[in-house]
Design an enzyme around this catalytic site. Structure first.
Site, PDB file in Angstrom:
ATOM      1  N   GLY A 182      -6.525  -2.265  21.692  1.00  0.00           N
ATOM      2  CA  GLY A 182      -6.031  -2.084  23.056  1.00  0.00           C
ATOM      3  C   GLY A 182      -4.533  -1.934  23.198  1.00  0.00           C
ATOM      4  N   SER A 183      -3.833  -1.509  22.134  1.00  0.00           N
ATOM      5  CA  SER A 183      -2.376  -1.370  22.286  1.00  0.00           C
ATOM      6  C   SER A 183      -2.024  -0.196  23.208  1.00  0.00           C
ATOM      7  CB  SER A 183      -1.693  -1.236  20.921  1.00  0.00           C
ATOM      8  OG  SER A 183      -1.944   0.014  20.348  1.00  0.00           O
ATOM      9  N   MET A 215     -14.287   4.549  20.711  1.00  0.00           N
ATOM     10  CA  MET A 215     -14.821   5.191  19.514  1.00  0.00           C
ATOM     11  C   MET A 215     -16.282   5.629  19.669  1.00  0.00           C
ATOM     12  SD  MET A 215     -12.186   5.480  17.952  1.00  0.00           S
ATOM     13  CE  MET A 215     -10.939   5.041  16.781  1.00  0.00           C
ATOM     14  N   ARG A 216     -16.623   6.140  20.848  1.00  0.00           N
ATOM     15  CA  ARG A 216     -17.967   6.680  21.068  1.00  0.00           C
ATOM     16  C   ARG A 216     -17.856   8.115  21.566  1.00  0.00           C
ATOM     17  NH1 ARG A 216     -21.786   4.208  18.863  1.00  0.00           N
ATOM     18  NH2 ARG A 216     -23.233   5.239  20.267  1.00  0.00           N
ATOM     19  N   ASN A 231      -7.998  11.693  26.667  1.00  0.00           N
ATOM     20  CA  ASN A 231      -8.200  10.977  25.403  1.00  0.00           C
ATOM     21  C   ASN A 231      -6.924  11.076  24.584  1.00  0.00           C
ATOM     22  OD1 ASN A 231      -9.754   9.710  23.200  1.00  0.00           O
ATOM     23  ND2 ASN A 231      -9.525  11.689  22.174  1.00  0.00           N
ATOM     24  N   HIS A 260      -5.393  10.870  20.686  1.00  0.00           N
ATOM     25  CA  HIS A 260      -5.816  10.972  19.280  1.00  0.00           C
ATOM     26  C   HIS A 260      -4.557  10.999  18.412  1.00  0.00           C
ATOM     27  CE1 HIS A 260      -8.430  11.929  15.925  1.00  0.00           C
ATOM     28  NE2 HIS A 260      -7.562  12.855  15.559  1.00  0.00           N
ATOM     29  N   GLU A 268       2.409   7.144  20.337  1.00  0.00           N
ATOM     30  CA  GLU A 268       1.281   7.118  21.282  1.00  0.00           C
ATOM     31  C   GLU A 268       1.636   6.310  22.528  1.00  0.00           C
ATOM     32  OE1 GLU A 268      -2.720   6.319  19.722  1.00  0.00           O
ATOM     33  OE2 GLU A 268      -1.914   6.517  17.709  1.00  0.00           O
TER      34      GLU A 268
HETATM   35  C1  GAR Z   1      -5.200   4.755  18.490  1.00  0.00           C
HETATM   36  O1  GAR Z   1      -4.431   5.140  17.387  1.00  0.00           O
HETATM   37  C2  GAR Z   1      -5.893   5.959  19.103  1.00  0.00           C
HETATM   38  O2  GAR Z   1      -5.112   7.116  19.085  1.00  0.00           O
HETATM   39  C3  GAR Z   1      -7.093   6.084  18.201  1.00  0.00           C
HETATM   40  O3  GAR Z   1      -7.526   4.759  18.005  1.00  0.00           O
HETATM   41  C4  GAR Z   1      -6.383   3.895  18.043  1.00  0.00           C
HETATM   42  C5  GAR Z   1      -6.678   2.773  19.017  1.00  0.00           C
HETATM   43  O4  GAR Z   1      -5.657   1.813  18.987  1.00  0.00           O
HETATM   44  N1  GAR Z   1      -8.107   6.914  18.772  1.00  0.00           N
HETATM   45  C6  GAR Z   1      -8.832   7.774  18.079  1.00  0.00           C
HETATM   46  O5  GAR Z   1      -8.747   7.902  16.882  1.00  0.00           O
HETATM   47  C7  GAR Z   1      -9.818   8.600  18.900  1.00  0.00           C
HETATM   48  N2  GAR Z   1     -10.310   9.708  18.143  1.00  0.00           N
HETATM   49  P1  GAR Z   1      -5.450   0.824  20.219  1.00  0.00           P
HETATM   50  O6  GAR Z   1      -6.821   0.176  20.477  1.00  0.00           O
HETATM   51  O7  GAR Z   1      -4.452  -0.174  19.726  1.00  0.00           O
HETATM   52  O8  GAR Z   1      -4.971   1.628  21.383  1.00  0.00           O
END
Ligand code: GAR
Length: 217
Positions: free
Chosen positions: A15-16, A93-94, A110, A112, A177
């Protein structure tokens, strides 16, 4: 502040990125507020982060539903009940069903951790290192029916250093991000970036939809 868009955030873990959106929405001039956070996993750390910020949370476990459409229908119902205008996938992640993608067409973002269309799917940092690219980054895009492939709203670039491993590159991209997602949400919430005919069009006064952190921090 009235007129702010109501945002529903989907998470699966840490959840960052959610925290970066919560912090942005805490600024008085930000055009959106976080109305509801939904996780498909009960132990997602992001749920704790949302609760600490006083934001409503829900766990909707995909395993409790027969198939993707039934799960997605429950997500949509919860978001509608919360008056959500825009959905943000922040480490969710779904994969979504077509019906969900259509429901939130032009209203679902979204993030990525790659410069799409390169390195879709799992392990994008490892893919970038394997490919030997010297520039990597993050992308916020509108969600389409294909994974990590919808129209691009904003991108942020970071260098890939010869000494990088997955951990150091992930950390550098994650910091990007956290800057990029609020920027993209701002563009969409104000209407400065809109989905039209499969592409994103920007208003004349839109902030530039890209960031870069060069040279390496
Ligand atoms: C993040 O790096 C996001 O970009 C990635 O999961 C991580 C979640 O981190 N998402 C994907 O790869 C989607 N295809 P977070 O829970 O700390 O935000």
């Amino acid at each position: 502040m009235s007129g702010r868009k109501r945002v529903g955030v989907l998470i699966s873990g840490r959840g960052s990125n959610l925290v970066s959106l919560i912090e942005a929405a805490g600024q008085p001039d930000f055009p959106a507020e976080i109305a509801l956070v939904i996780s498909n996993k009960a132990d997602a750390l992001g749920l704790v982060r949302a609760a600490e910020a006083g934001i409503a949370t829900a766990v909707i476990d995909h395993k409790a539903y027969k198939g993707r459409e039934a799960f997605d229908t429950a997500l949509t119902a919860a978001f509608k009940e919360a008056g959500v205008d825009i959905v943000c996938n922040a480490g969710f992640m779904r994969l979504h069903s077509a019906v969900f993608v259509r429901e939130w067409h032009g209203r679902q973002l979204n993030i990525h951790p790659s410069l799409l269309p390169a390195f879709r799917g799992l392990h994008p940092h490892a893919q970038a290192l394997e490919a030997g690219v010297r520039v990597a980054g993050a992308t916020v895009h509108f969600v389409s029916e294909d994974m990590d492939a919808g129209p691009i709203i904003a991108q942020g670039a970071v260098p890939v250093l010869p000494s990088d491993d997955e951990d150091t590159l992930s950390a550098r991209i994650l910091a990007m991000e956290h800057r990029l997602f609020p920027l993209a949400l701002r563009l969409v919430a104000t209407g400065a970036a809109q989905l039209e005919g499969g592409h994103v069009v920007y208003g004349a006064d839109a902030a530039p939809p890209f960031l870069a952190s060069f040279p390496a921090p």
